[in-house]
Scaffold this motif. Sequence first.
Motif, PDB file in Angstrom:
ATOM      1  N   ASP A 101       0.837  -1.212   0.000  1.00  0.00           N
ATOM      2  CA  ASP A 101       0.000   0.000   0.000  1.00  0.00           C
ATOM      3  C   ASP A 101       0.865   1.254   0.000  1.00  0.00           C
ATOM      4  OD1 ASP A 101       0.696  -1.047   2.636  1.00  0.00           O
ATOM      5  OD2 ASP A 101      -0.423   0.637   3.486  1.00  0.00           O
ATOM      6  N   ASP A 160      -0.855  -6.387   1.593  1.00  0.00           N
ATOM      7  CA  ASP A 160      -0.901  -5.313   2.587  1.00  0.00           C
ATOM      8  C   ASP A 160      -1.423  -5.990   3.857  1.00  0.00           C
ATOM      9  OD1 ASP A 160      -1.813  -3.360   4.332  1.00  0.00           O
ATOM     10  OD2 ASP A 160      -2.893  -2.213   2.820  1.00  0.00           O
ATOM     11  N   ALA A 161      -0.495  -6.361   4.725  1.00  0.00           N
ATOM     12  CA  ALA A 161      -0.867  -7.136   5.912  1.00  0.00           C
ATOM     13  C   ALA A 161      -1.760  -6.335   6.851  1.00  0.00           C
ATOM     14  CB  ALA A 161       0.382  -7.601   6.646  1.00  0.00           C
ATOM     15  N   GLN A 162      -1.573  -5.020   6.836  1.00  0.00           N
ATOM     16  CA  GLN A 162      -2.354  -4.187   7.739  1.00  0.00           C
ATOM     17  C   GLN A 162      -3.840  -4.231   7.391  1.00  0.00           C
ATOM     18  OE1 GLN A 162      -1.307   0.081   8.058  1.00  0.00           O
ATOM     19  NE2 GLN A 162      -0.639  -0.496  10.110  1.00  0.00           N
ATOM     20  N   ASN A 167      10.348  -5.395  11.756  1.00  0.00           N
ATOM     21  CA  ASN A 167       9.446  -4.350  11.266  1.00  0.00           C
ATOM     22  C   ASN A 167       8.892  -4.511   9.858  1.00  0.00           C
ATOM     23  OD1 ASN A 167       8.549  -2.307  13.027  1.00  0.00           O
ATOM     24  ND2 ASN A 167      10.693  -1.771  13.352  1.00  0.00           N
ATOM     25  N   LYS A 191       5.898  -9.001  10.223  1.00  0.00           N
ATOM     26  CA  LYS A 191       5.744 -10.439  10.523  1.00  0.00           C
ATOM     27  C   LYS A 191       4.587 -10.699  11.499  1.00  0.00           C
ATOM     28  CE  LYS A 191      10.024 -10.853  11.857  1.00  0.00           C
ATOM     29  NZ  LYS A 191      10.373  -9.448  11.578  1.00  0.00           N
ATOM     30  N   SER A 192       4.569  -9.941  12.611  1.00  0.00           N
ATOM     31  CA  SER A 192       3.498 -10.159  13.605  1.00  0.00           C
ATOM     32  C   SER A 192       2.138  -9.827  13.010  1.00  0.00           C
ATOM     33  CB  SER A 192       3.713  -9.282  14.831  1.00  0.00           C
ATOM     34  OG  SER A 192       5.011  -9.424  15.296  1.00  0.00           O
ATOM     35  N   THR A 193       2.086  -8.750  12.256  1.00  0.00           N
ATOM     36  CA  THR A 193       0.821  -8.338  11.649  1.00  0.00           C
ATOM     37  C   THR A 193       0.257  -9.450  10.763  1.00  0.00           C
ATOM     38  OG1 THR A 193       1.713  -6.095  11.623  1.00  0.00           O
ATOM     39  CG2 THR A 193      -0.287  -6.456  10.343  1.00  0.00           C
TER      40      THR A 193
HETATM   41  P1  GDP Z   1       7.536  -7.327  12.711  1.00  0.00           P
HETATM   42  O1  GDP Z   1       8.591  -6.691  13.547  1.00  0.00           O
HETATM   43  O2  GDP Z   1       8.090  -7.871  11.429  1.00  0.00           O
HETATM   44  O3  GDP Z   1       6.707  -8.336  13.438  1.00  0.00           O
HETATM   45  O4  GDP Z   1       6.555  -6.143  12.231  1.00  0.00           O
HETATM   46  P2  GDP Z   1       5.106  -5.735  12.793  1.00  0.00           P
HETATM   47  O5  GDP Z   1       4.084  -6.729  12.387  1.00  0.00           O
HETATM   48  O6  GDP Z   1       5.215  -5.388  14.229  1.00  0.00           O
HETATM   49  O7  GDP Z   1       4.819  -4.425  11.913  1.00  0.00           O
HETATM   50  C1  GDP Z   1       5.645  -3.266  11.977  1.00  0.00           C
HETATM   51  C2  GDP Z   1       4.828  -2.044  11.613  1.00  0.00           C
HETATM   52  O8  GDP Z   1       4.437  -2.101  10.248  1.00  0.00           O
HETATM   53  C3  GDP Z   1       3.531  -1.929  12.409  1.00  0.00           C
HETATM   54  O9  GDP Z   1       3.337  -0.569  12.717  1.00  0.00           O
HETATM   55  C4  GDP Z   1       2.463  -2.424  11.435  1.00  0.00           C
HETATM   56  O10 GDP Z   1       1.197  -1.863  11.679  1.00  0.00           O
HETATM   57  C5  GDP Z   1       3.044  -1.942  10.107  1.00  0.00           C
HETATM   58  N1  GDP Z   1       2.585  -2.757   8.971  1.00  0.00           N
HETATM   59  C6  GDP Z   1       2.630  -4.100   8.840  1.00  0.00           C
HETATM   60  N2  GDP Z   1       2.167  -4.485   7.626  1.00  0.00           N
HETATM   61  C7  GDP Z   1       1.833  -3.347   6.970  1.00  0.00           C
HETATM   62  C8  GDP Z   1       1.302  -3.074   5.648  1.00  0.00           C
HETATM   63  O11 GDP Z   1       1.063  -3.959   4.811  1.00  0.00           O
HETATM   64  N3  GDP Z   1       1.108  -1.762   5.344  1.00  0.00           N
HETATM   65  C9  GDP Z   1       1.384  -0.760   6.211  1.00  0.00           C
HETATM   66  N4  GDP Z   1       1.144   0.491   5.814  1.00  0.00           N
HETATM   67  N5  GDP Z   1       1.872  -0.988   7.438  1.00  0.00           N
HETATM   68  C10 GDP Z   1       2.103  -2.250   7.812  1.00  0.00           C
END
Ligand code: GDP
Length: 283
Positions: free
Chosen positions: A61, A86-88, A130, A133-135
């Motif tokens: 996105d 777009d995982a969010q 970041n 992954k968790s998302t």
């Molecule tokens: P991890 O450290 O790999 O587990 O990453 P997180 O899942 O904690 O995500 C890191 C940040 O990226 C968070 O603020 C999420 O909301 C954001 N995020 C994850 N996937 C997406 C996406 O597809 N689009 C956007 N815009 N933000 C995302």
Amino acid sequence: MTIQWYPGHMAKARREAKEKLKLIDVVIELVDARIPLSSRNPVIDELAQGKPRLILLNKSDLADPNHTKNWKVYFEKKGNAVLQIDAQKGTGVKAISQEVQLLAKPLTDKMRAKGMNPRAIRALILGIPNVGKSTIINRLAGKKIAKIGDRPGITKAQQWIKVGKEMELLDTPGILWPKFEDQAVGYRLALTGAIKEEILDLQDTTVFLLRYLKEQYPERLKKRYGLTEISDDVVEIYDEIGKKRGCLMSGGLVDYDRVAEILFREFRSGMLGQISLEIPTES
Ligand code: GDP
């Protein structure tokens, strides 16, 4: 979460990822669609050797759709399955399980040939901090999965999350460390929030961003900051944006750190539009 990587950390992350990989059939590698190469670590090729791999171009996105399309082709040509997601918001996430099934077909065929009932295919999410992954794990699980670090002192046993009938996902991702061997990679990681921006010089990072935007997206810069023309001199652009945004210190000097903060925030939140910081050179 941002991690400072030291050799000890790297060795531990590698060991942990290797342990997890023993249990799984298909590797799901998560990268940031804005910087698909800078957000990878080449060690994954060694770690995931011999396992089918699905590459997810996440945060699509925020990335430039034209470049994302070319990145997809780029990775497919190298023999990977690729999805842009777009995982969010959850866009593209539904297709993951299907792709994993396809990748694991040789394995399920083998089980069938032996007269076995194919079991669920086991997958693991791997990526640098970041990238989301968790998302994505929470999305695939359809609920919030507690993170290991949530309760100090308690090591949670690893669990499998059922994704449909035919896929199981390990509930904790494999973490890879970002690679910093090249300054530009460092700037891209800092700009996309993969590493703490304090690691690098704030103003140097801003100059890197402005130089790139000037070359690739000059019209966006003009529009967003009300510039009448784009100077050849990046520092002049930096100055002009500062003046436009009223980032001045006493004596009328531009407060460069404040301008940097504004630019980073607006870039990361997509206010400058969908921007990729890396463009495939071959496709
Ligand atoms: P991890 O450290 O790999 O587990 O990453 P997180 O899942 O904690 O995500 C890191 C940040 O990226 C968070 O603020 C999420 O909301 C954001 N995020 C994850 N996937 C997406 C996406 O597809 N689009 C956007 N815009 N933000 C995302």
